[in-house]
Enzyme design. Structure first.
Site, PDB file in Angstrom:
ATOM      1  N   TYR A 157       0.824  -1.215   0.000  1.00 55.00           N
ATOM      2  CA  TYR A 157       0.000   0.000   0.000  1.00 55.00           C
ATOM      3  C   TYR A 157       0.861   1.269   0.000  1.00 55.00           C
ATOM      4  O   TYR A 157       0.553   2.240  -0.687  1.00 55.00           O
ATOM      5  CB  TYR A 157      -0.946   0.008   1.208  1.00 55.00           C
TER       6      TYR A 157
HETATM    7  C1  COA Z   1      -0.959  -8.296   0.819  1.00 50.81           C
HETATM    8  C2  COA Z   1      -0.838  -9.201  -0.372  1.00 50.81           C
HETATM    9  C3  COA Z   1      -2.165  -9.232  -1.135  1.00 50.81           C
HETATM   10  C4  COA Z   1       0.217  -8.609  -1.322  1.00 50.81           C
HETATM   11  O1  COA Z   1       0.388  -9.490  -2.419  1.00 50.81           O
HETATM   12  P1  COA Z   1       1.853  -9.879  -2.926  1.00 50.81           P
HETATM   13  O2  COA Z   1       1.692 -10.550  -4.233  1.00 50.81           O
HETATM   14  O3  COA Z   1       2.577 -10.591  -1.844  1.00 50.81           O
HETATM   15  O4  COA Z   1       2.423  -8.385  -3.114  1.00 50.81           O
HETATM   16  P2  COA Z   1       3.642  -7.881  -3.974  1.00 50.81           P
HETATM   17  O5  COA Z   1       4.510  -9.008  -4.400  1.00 50.81           O
HETATM   18  O6  COA Z   1       3.075  -6.991  -5.029  1.00 50.81           O
HETATM   19  O7  COA Z   1       4.406  -6.986  -2.931  1.00 50.81           O
HETATM   20  C5  COA Z   1       4.899  -7.553  -1.762  1.00 50.81           C
HETATM   21  C6  COA Z   1       6.378  -7.879  -1.829  1.00 50.81           C
HETATM   22  O8  COA Z   1       7.010  -7.710  -3.094  1.00 50.81           O
HETATM   23  C7  COA Z   1       8.001  -6.665  -3.015  1.00 50.81           C
HETATM   24  N1  COA Z   1       7.933  -5.941  -4.284  1.00 50.81           N
HETATM   25  C8  COA Z   1       7.182  -6.321  -5.310  1.00 50.81           C
HETATM   26  N2  COA Z   1       7.340  -5.433  -6.320  1.00 50.81           N
HETATM   27  C9  COA Z   1       8.187  -4.496  -5.929  1.00 50.81           C
HETATM   28  C10 COA Z   1       8.720  -3.326  -6.535  1.00 50.81           C
HETATM   29  N3  COA Z   1       8.392  -2.957  -7.773  1.00 50.81           N
HETATM   30  N4  COA Z   1       9.560  -2.585  -5.829  1.00 50.81           N
HETATM   31  C11 COA Z   1       9.891  -2.942  -4.585  1.00 50.81           C
HETATM   32  N5  COA Z   1       9.407  -4.028  -3.952  1.00 50.81           N
HETATM   33  C12 COA Z   1       8.568  -4.810  -4.621  1.00 50.81           C
HETATM   34  C13 COA Z   1       7.577  -5.908  -1.842  1.00 50.81           C
HETATM   35  O9  COA Z   1       8.564  -5.129  -1.230  1.00 50.81           O
HETATM   36  C14 COA Z   1       7.189  -7.021  -0.940  1.00 50.81           C
HETATM   37  O10 COA Z   1       8.369  -7.715  -0.592  1.00 50.81           O
HETATM   38  P3  COA Z   1       8.559  -8.622   0.670  1.00 50.81           P
HETATM   39  O11 COA Z   1       8.692 -10.001   0.107  1.00 50.81           O
HETATM   40  O12 COA Z   1       9.799  -8.114   1.293  1.00 50.81           O
HETATM   41  O13 COA Z   1       7.344  -8.493   1.563  1.00 50.81           O
HETATM   42  C15 COA Z   1      -0.411 -10.637  -0.003  1.00 50.81           C
HETATM   43  O14 COA Z   1       0.891 -10.599   0.557  1.00 50.81           O
HETATM   44  C16 COA Z   1      -1.366 -11.318   0.951  1.00 50.81           C
HETATM   45  O15 COA Z   1      -2.307 -11.963   0.508  1.00 50.81           O
HETATM   46  N6  COA Z   1      -1.131 -11.200   2.266  1.00 50.81           N
HETATM   47  C17 COA Z   1      -1.956 -11.845   3.269  1.00 50.81           C
HETATM   48  C18 COA Z   1      -3.378 -11.346   3.231  1.00 50.81           C
HETATM   49  C19 COA Z   1      -3.446  -9.849   3.458  1.00 50.81           C
HETATM   50  O16 COA Z   1      -2.769  -9.304   4.315  1.00 50.81           O
HETATM   51  N7  COA Z   1      -4.338  -9.194   2.685  1.00 50.81           N
HETATM   52  C20 COA Z   1      -4.551  -7.779   2.813  1.00 50.81           C
HETATM   53  C21 COA Z   1      -5.445  -7.536   3.978  1.00 50.81           C
HETATM   54  S1  COA Z   1      -5.689  -5.798   4.245  1.00 50.81           S
END
Ligand code: COA
Length: 188
Positions: A157
């Site tokens: 976010y």
């Molecule tokens: C929140 C959620 C939907 C995000 O989905 P995701 O596919 O993991 O998200 P992204 O890959 O786009 O981003 C997260 C990670 O990628 C990294 N990343 C991806 N693209 C990036 C970019 N262009 N630049 C920097 N970092 C990046 C982020 O820093 C983060 O890294 P981490 O492994 O250190 O945490 C998922 O993690 C999830 O389902 N979580 C559990 C349920 C949840 O919390 N839902 C939201 C409730 S409000």
């Protein structure tokens, strides 16, 4: 509408009917992503179906090559009278003037759910879902609530430019503190 990403993940906009048919799969994904206890899915099912009837509802799913759901995001137009809207208005009214309250709540899309299967997280599926879901949304703002504390969701976010609307807020009936985050639309 279908689009391919570089890693063979397909992004599909689901109609309300397609969402209803895939509800058990979507809820299983949700429960594992949130690490909620068994039984949560059954409790959530009627609420998710009701959401799908709301004005401005839209849903995007990420599917792998076999059609298995890897992630899901949905939301709808937030309106006065909805439980979440009224809860946020109550919290915001305590700390902000009428102009700020209306500035956020006057015309917004509520990002209600976004989840990626635990084994597929960290591959930017979440960001792709979020961007596709919000693409073309006609509202002035997008708002969401998320539990306080460091998480992948928070990183996502912030990266997308969401700012604090309300912090450490307690929704009625939930002991956990939440943040309400928002940003203007469209996304850059
Ligand atoms: C929140 C959620 C939907 C995000 O989905 P995701 O596919 O993991 O998200 P992204 O890959 O786009 O981003 C997260 C990670 O990628 C990294 N990343 C991806 N693209 C990036 C970019 N262009 N630049 C920097 N970092 C990046 C982020 O820093 C983060 O890294 P981490 O492994 O250190 O945490 C998922 O993690 C999830 O389902 N979580 C559990 C349920 C949840 O919390 N839902 C939201 C409730 S409000």
């Amino acid at each position: 509408m279908t689009a391919m990403s570089s890693s063979c993940t397909r992004y599909v906009e689901l109609s309300a009917e397609e969402f209803r048919l895939r509800l058990p799969e979507a809820l299983t994904l949700y429960v594992s992503a949130m690490r909620y206890p068994e039984g949560t899915a059954e409790q959530r099912a009627p609420m998710w179906l009701t959401h799908a009837l709301r004005d401005g509802w839209r849903c995007v799913a990420a599917l792998n090559a076999e059609g298995v759901m890897l992630g899901l995001a949905y939301g709808y137009r937030g309106r006065a009278g909805q439980w979440w809207h009224e809860q946020v208005r109550r919290g915001l009214a305590r700390q902000a003037g009428e102009q700020e309250v209306e500035g956020w709540l006057g015309d917004y899309f509520e990002l209600t759910e976004i989840h990626v299967r635990p084994e597929n997280q960290g591959n930017q599926i979440g960001e792709d879902l979020l961007r596709r879901l919000l693409d073309g949304v006609p509202n002035a703002n997008v708002l969401l609530s998320t539990p306080e504390g460091p998480s992948r969701a928070w990183k996502l976010y912030r990266r997308i430019g969401f700012v604090d609307v309300l912090r450490h807020y307690h929704f009625a009936g939930d002991p956990r503190p939440f943040a309400i985050l928002g940003r203007p639309l469209p996304l850059s």
